[in-house]
Design a protein around this motif. Structure first.
Motif, PDB file in Angstrom:
ATOM      1  N   ASN A  89      19.185  -6.463  10.325  1.00  0.00           N
ATOM      2  CA  ASN A  89      20.580  -6.793  10.782  1.00  0.00           C
ATOM      3  C   ASN A  89      20.774  -8.766   9.809  1.00  0.00           C
ATOM      4  OD1 ASN A  89      21.342  -5.279  12.246  1.00  0.00           O
ATOM      5  ND2 ASN A  89      19.833  -5.270  14.053  1.00  0.00           N
ATOM      6  N   ALA A  90      19.717  -9.000   9.372  1.00  0.00           N
ATOM      7  CA  ALA A  90      20.102 -10.189   8.170  1.00  0.00           C
ATOM      8  C   ALA A  90      20.819 -10.632   7.518  1.00  0.00           C
ATOM      9  CB  ALA A  90      19.467 -10.551   8.325  1.00  0.00           C
ATOM     10  N   LYS A  95      25.380  -9.698   3.089  1.00  0.00           N
ATOM     11  CA  LYS A  95      26.055  -9.297   1.480  1.00  0.00           C
ATOM     12  C   LYS A  95      28.268  -9.432   1.701  1.00  0.00           C
ATOM     13  CE  LYS A  95      25.470  -5.259  -0.870  1.00  0.00           C
ATOM     14  NZ  LYS A  95      24.728  -4.151  -0.757  1.00  0.00           N
ATOM     15  N   PRO A  96      28.246  -9.705   0.625  1.00  0.00           N
ATOM     16  CA  PRO A  96      29.924  -9.890   0.825  1.00  0.00           C
ATOM     17  C   PRO A  96      30.508  -8.455   1.319  1.00  0.00           C
ATOM     18  CG  PRO A  96      28.753 -11.841  -0.716  1.00  0.00           C
ATOM     19  CD  PRO A  96      27.330 -10.434  -0.479  1.00  0.00           C
ATOM     20  N   ILE A  97      31.479  -8.666   1.599  1.00  0.00           N
ATOM     21  CA  ILE A  97      32.634  -7.439   2.002  1.00  0.00           C
ATOM     22  C   ILE A  97      32.578  -6.741   0.586  1.00  0.00           C
ATOM     23  CG2 ILE A  97      34.176  -8.202   2.107  1.00  0.00           C
ATOM     24  CD1 ILE A  97      32.672  -5.010   4.155  1.00  0.00           C
ATOM     25  N   LEU A 158      31.805  -6.789   9.686  1.00  0.00           N
ATOM     26  CA  LEU A 158      30.968  -6.575   8.598  1.00  0.00           C
ATOM     27  C   LEU A 158      30.825  -7.640   7.506  1.00  0.00           C
ATOM     28  CD1 LEU A 158      28.875  -4.743   7.469  1.00  0.00           C
ATOM     29  CD2 LEU A 158      30.333  -3.561   6.291  1.00  0.00           C
ATOM     30  N   GLY A 159      29.691  -7.886   6.827  1.00  0.00           N
ATOM     31  CA  GLY A 159      29.983  -8.696   5.806  1.00  0.00           C
ATOM     32  C   GLY A 159      29.234  -9.856   5.795  1.00  0.00           C
ATOM     33  N   ALA A 160      29.591 -10.575   4.977  1.00  0.00           N
ATOM     34  CA  ALA A 160      29.081 -12.541   4.903  1.00  0.00           C
ATOM     35  C   ALA A 160      30.548 -12.826   5.407  1.00  0.00           C
ATOM     36  CB  ALA A 160      29.215 -12.475   4.093  1.00  0.00           C
ATOM     37  N   ASP A 165      37.857  -6.461   7.212  1.00  0.00           N
ATOM     38  CA  ASP A 165      39.847  -6.262   7.555  1.00  0.00           C
ATOM     39  C   ASP A 165      39.538  -4.291   6.762  1.00  0.00           C
ATOM     40  OD1 ASP A 165      38.419  -5.283   4.591  1.00  0.00           O
ATOM     41  OD2 ASP A 165      40.410  -6.047   3.656  1.00  0.00           O
ATOM     42  N   SER A 166      38.654  -3.906   8.145  1.00  0.00           N
ATOM     43  CA  SER A 166      38.613  -2.532   7.589  1.00  0.00           C
ATOM     44  C   SER A 166      39.649  -2.333   8.594  1.00  0.00           C
ATOM     45  CB  SER A 166      36.776  -1.674   8.156  1.00  0.00           C
ATOM     46  OG  SER A 166      36.481  -2.505   7.177  1.00  0.00           O
TER      47      SER A 166
END
Length: 249
Positions: A89-90, A95-97, A158-160, A165-166
């Motif tokens: 989870n961390a 991780k950037p999108i 999601l992501g950093a 923008d999903s």
């Protein structure tokens, strides 16, 4: 079909480094449609390998990337325990999108060019991987996507920075898409599922939607939430989707 399941490749990605992709394919001559399978937060665990093998045995070349390749050594598998869950989870929010998207682009290009692949491509995934399968399907090369209890789409987290923008990009989705949800899954509550479905309707997406009486991770054939009957039903939906989208011109 009997399959080969002991192959892998380290695929270069933008910015340096490589992403390991595990390959599962029929052990007979020929070329087959490609399926990019995104794992849950624990990477390529034994249940994920068995899922990939099951799909490959139906006549597909299945590639499974290690989603945290920037942060973990090649071959790292996180355990289904509290420490593994915390680490997975961390990293999901570290991780950037853009890095997730670059991984998908590189993996699809590699799989589509593999000598055993026809070039027809689909994606699939569970949990985190369900979200990644959806985002990868924004690539126009992808004909179909099967997304199982996909996390964070409804919340955009999601992501950093937890600001993906999903949902906003759903108007770019041209692949036929399968969404399967567990009604007792606390990670994607009713309001979240409704938000995703409303956006699918708003954009005119070509999609199939199933909600079943199950908890999160009900496809994982390890642990107390596994539902074998629903697993078989979900695989029938998936194989029907791939059968009608990946074969032919």
């Amino acid at each position: 079909m009997i399959i080969q399941s002991d192959e892998w490749a380290d695929v270069p990605v933008a910015g340096g480094g490589a992403m390991r992709i595990h390959l599962f394919r029929p052990a007979v001559p020929g070329r087959f449609p490609g399926v990019l399978l995104f794992s849950e937060i624990y990477q390529v665990t034994d249940p994920i390998r068995r899922l990939a093998a099951m799909v490959a045995g139906q006549g597909y070349v299945v590639g499974v990337p290690e989603v945290y390749h920037e942060y973990e050594a090649p071959g790292t598998v996180l355990r289904y325990d509290q420490a593994g869950t915390d680490r997975g989870n961390a990293l999901k929010f570290t991780k950037p999108i853009a890095a997730y998207d670059e991984d998908a682009r590189a993996a699809l290009a590699w799989l589509g060019a593999h000598p055993a692949c026809t070039g027809a491509l689909a994606t699939m995934g569970v949990c985190l991987g369900g979200h990644l399968a959806y985002r990868a399907a924004l690539n126009p090369r992808v004909r179909a996507a099967a997304c199982f209890y996909a996390t964070d789409i409804h919340s955009g987290t999601l992501g950093a920075g937890r600001a993906d923008d999903s949902l906003a990009r759903m108007d770019a989705l041209k692949a036929e898409t399968l969404f399967v949800w567990g009604r007792q899954d606390p990670h994607v509550p009713f309001a979240g599922r409704e938000a995703i479905r409303a956006r699918l309707e708003e954009t005119g997406a070509l999609y199939e939607w199933h909600e079943v009486n199950a908890a999160h991770a009900f496809l994982r054939d390890e642990g107390p939430r596994y539902d074998p009957a629903l697993f078989l039903q979900a695989m029938q939906w998936l194989l029907a989707l791939f059968g009608r989208t990946l074969h032919g011109a």
